[in-house]
Design an enzyme around this catalytic site. Structure first.
Site, PDB file in Angstrom:
ATOM      1  N   ASP A 108       0.826  -1.222   0.000  1.00 30.86           N
ATOM      2  CA  ASP A 108       0.000   0.000   0.000  1.00 30.86           C
ATOM      3  C   ASP A 108       0.850   1.258   0.000  1.00 30.86           C
ATOM      4  O   ASP A 108       0.393   2.314  -0.431  1.00 30.86           O
ATOM      5  CB  ASP A 108      -0.884   0.051   1.264  1.00 30.86           C
ATOM      6  CG  ASP A 108      -1.902  -1.067   1.312  1.00 30.86           C
ATOM      7  OD1 ASP A 108      -1.918  -1.892   0.384  1.00 30.86           O
ATOM      8  OD2 ASP A 108      -2.681  -1.110   2.281  1.00 30.86           O
ATOM      9  N   ASP A 196      -2.602   5.779  -2.848  1.00 32.80           N
ATOM     10  CA  ASP A 196      -1.976   4.651  -2.155  1.00 32.80           C
ATOM     11  C   ASP A 196      -1.272   3.828  -3.237  1.00 32.80           C
ATOM     12  O   ASP A 196      -1.796   3.677  -4.358  1.00 32.80           O
ATOM     13  CB  ASP A 196      -3.024   3.775  -1.464  1.00 32.80           C
ATOM     14  CG  ASP A 196      -3.525   4.358  -0.141  1.00 32.80           C
ATOM     15  OD1 ASP A 196      -3.209   5.524   0.162  1.00 32.80           O
ATOM     16  OD2 ASP A 196      -4.250   3.633   0.587  1.00 32.80           O
ATOM     17  N   HIS A 245      -7.624   0.054  -3.592  1.00 37.41           N
ATOM     18  CA  HIS A 245      -6.551  -0.883  -3.934  1.00 37.41           C
ATOM     19  C   HIS A 245      -6.990  -1.858  -5.030  1.00 37.41           C
ATOM     20  O   HIS A 245      -7.932  -2.623  -4.862  1.00 37.41           O
ATOM     21  CB  HIS A 245      -6.039  -1.608  -2.686  1.00 37.41           C
ATOM     22  CG  HIS A 245      -5.592  -0.632  -1.628  1.00 37.41           C
ATOM     23  ND1 HIS A 245      -5.362  -0.989  -0.333  1.00 37.41           N
ATOM     24  CD2 HIS A 245      -5.331   0.706  -1.705  1.00 37.41           C
ATOM     25  CE1 HIS A 245      -4.980   0.082   0.357  1.00 37.41           C
ATOM     26  NE2 HIS A 245      -4.960   1.132  -0.459  1.00 37.41           N
ATOM     27  N   ASP A 247      -5.620  -4.532  -6.242  1.00 37.54           N
ATOM     28  CA  ASP A 247      -5.076  -5.888  -6.350  1.00 37.54           C
ATOM     29  C   ASP A 247      -5.965  -7.017  -5.823  1.00 37.54           C
ATOM     30  O   ASP A 247      -5.492  -8.144  -5.644  1.00 37.54           O
ATOM     31  CB  ASP A 247      -3.644  -5.970  -5.775  1.00 37.54           C
ATOM     32  CG  ASP A 247      -3.489  -5.373  -4.400  1.00 37.54           C
ATOM     33  OD1 ASP A 247      -4.449  -4.758  -3.900  1.00 37.54           O
ATOM     34  OD2 ASP A 247      -2.402  -5.520  -3.805  1.00 37.54           O
ATOM     35  N   CYS A 351      -0.636  -7.992  -1.331  1.00 33.69           N
ATOM     36  CA  CYS A 351      -0.619  -6.856  -0.394  1.00 33.69           C
ATOM     37  C   CYS A 351       0.554  -6.924   0.578  1.00 33.69           C
ATOM     38  O   CYS A 351       1.185  -5.906   0.865  1.00 33.69           O
ATOM     39  CB  CYS A 351      -1.867  -6.853   0.466  1.00 33.69           C
ATOM     40  SG  CYS A 351      -3.404  -6.677  -0.405  1.00 33.69           S
TER      41      CYS A 351
HETATM   42  N1  NVA Z   1     -10.577  -3.565  -2.654  1.00 31.76           N
HETATM   43  C1  NVA Z   1     -10.058  -4.557  -1.908  1.00 31.76           C
HETATM   44  C2  NVA Z   1      -8.826  -4.461  -1.133  1.00 31.76           C
HETATM   45  C3  NVA Z   1      -7.945  -5.477  -1.682  1.00 31.76           C
HETATM   46  C4  NVA Z   1      -6.579  -5.581  -1.338  1.00 31.76           C
HETATM   47  C5  NVA Z   1     -11.091  -5.501  -1.344  1.00 31.76           C
HETATM   48  O1  NVA Z   1     -11.608  -6.243  -2.161  1.00 31.76           O
HETATM   49  O2  NVA Z   1     -11.384  -5.514  -0.160  1.00 31.76           O
END
Ligand code: NVA
Length: 367
Positions: A108, A196, A245, A247, A351
């Protein structure tokens, strides 16, 4: 000394050196605007804060240590951050919050682009000082590698002007959240650049950046000006009511192949660069779980938060059997890694790591 320590241009070239996070002394931070907007309305985390239970910290550290040892056994150099005291409050001239977050997950905070590691602005107040956990490592790389570029994006002020007040109500409802996501109305405003590092995916000359809660358009513009030799693309995934995020949403596995979360498909009008260059975007397999583990911010889609070791080898969480099966069908060798009990500390296998060195140079995959 004249050796290259830092070099990583994409998400899939052979991995030789990586940072793996630590769970020591991790906290659930007090309420604050951008963090609250991300906590699902039915989550067991609402209204709680303080140090995470010690037995969960110990268990997460055990899993992270084992993961680090698995990578080392494959010849990959693994470095670990040096935790600061996360129980300390964060006070600046502009805001105060009662505690920090932790030194998980490194992805992050640190964005590696070629010989550079860039500390992201971050968008949560509790994560303002998180880069300090990584400074001992970055200082060491700076001593070891004369070409290493250690960069830090401008620290944001994170006043209330950075957050839309309509996201602060207790009950918004998923329907309204999805509508707002579709309209690109996110919790962060355009007051100042925010990003981030985990909103960025590296594809050689191209950087693909999710515009959402943790990265605003000014943050993307800042990245564009900071990396003038790259093409920087803003993307959105309208099916995600809590877009932070990239990923667990979009996962490149090797040149020409990307997994996409079937609930958060990349819109047609943003697929051009991939389609024109013959890249395949396939739906990720369903997660093996119906709910995240206790006290976890993330969704069940951490199933697709995999760490690619090279274009034929991928680390998949051990319980994610459907994801592993899909990888196998896609011709990848699967390395099983147990990590689910560490998910609550900020995410999965992608992550909890940050690239330092992958073989290879800066290719143009989208000429
Ligand atoms: N957007 C995300 C965070 C993933 C690392 C989720 O699905 O919670």
């Amino acid at each position: 000394m004249n050796k290259t320590v830092v070099n990583s241009w994409n998400e899939w070239d052979p991995l030789r050196h990586v940072i793996v996070g630590r769970a020591d002394n991790c906290h659930i931070p007090p309420e604050e605007p951008a963090l609250d907007a991300k906590v699902p309305e039915d989550s067991d985390m609402r209204g709680q804060w303080g140090k995470r239970p010690q037995e969960t910290i110990d268990r997460a550290n055990e899993l992270l240590d084992t993961f680090a040892a698995q990578l080392q056994a494959r010849g990959i150099r693994v470095d670990r951050p040096v935790p600061i005291d996360h129980s300390q409050p964060v006070t600046t001239p502009d805001f105060h919050t009662g505690s920090q977050f932790g030194c998980m997950p490194p992805r992050d905070v640190l964005l590696t682009v070629g010989p550079e590691i860039l500390e992201a602005t971050m968008s949560y107040r509790c994560r303002w000082f998180e880069y300090l956990n990584y400074r001992p490592l970055l200082q060491r790389y700076w001593e070891e590698d004369p070409n290493f570029r250690h960069e830090a994006a401008p620290k944001p002020r994170l006043t209330d002007a950075d957050y839309h007040p309509d996201y602060l109500s207790e009950k918004i409802g998923v329907e309204k959240r999805l509508k707002w996501a579709e309209e690109k109305h996110f919790v962060t405003t355009e007051e100042e650049p925010l990003f981030d590092a985990a909103d960025v995916l590296r594809f050689g000359r191209d950087l693909v950046v999710q515009h959402g809660f943790t990265t605003n358009l000014k943050g993307i513009e800042w990245l564009r000006r900071h990396f003038p030799d790259h093409r920087v693309h803003a993307v959105n995934f309208p099916g995600d009511p809590y877009p932070i995020h990239i990923d667990a949403t979009f996962t490149p596995l090797r040149p020409g192949l990307i997994l996409n979360n079937p609930q958060r498909r990349l819109p047609k009008d943003q697929r051009g660069m991939f389609e024109k260059n013959g890249w395949e975007i396939v739906d990720a397999a369903q997660p093996a779980h119906n709910a995240p583990p206790p006290l976890c911010y993330s969704s069940v889609w951490l199933s697709m938060n995999v760490l690619v070791l090279d274009p034929k080898t991928v680390c998949v969480e051990k319980s994610e059997v459907y994801q592993a099966e899909q990888m196998d069908k896609l011709g990848m060798e699967v390395v099983e890694v147990e990590l689910r009990d560490a998910y609550a500390f900020g995410g999965g296998l992608h992550c909890c790591t940050a690239d330092v060195y992958r073989e290879g140079g800066c290719e143009d995959y989208f000429p």
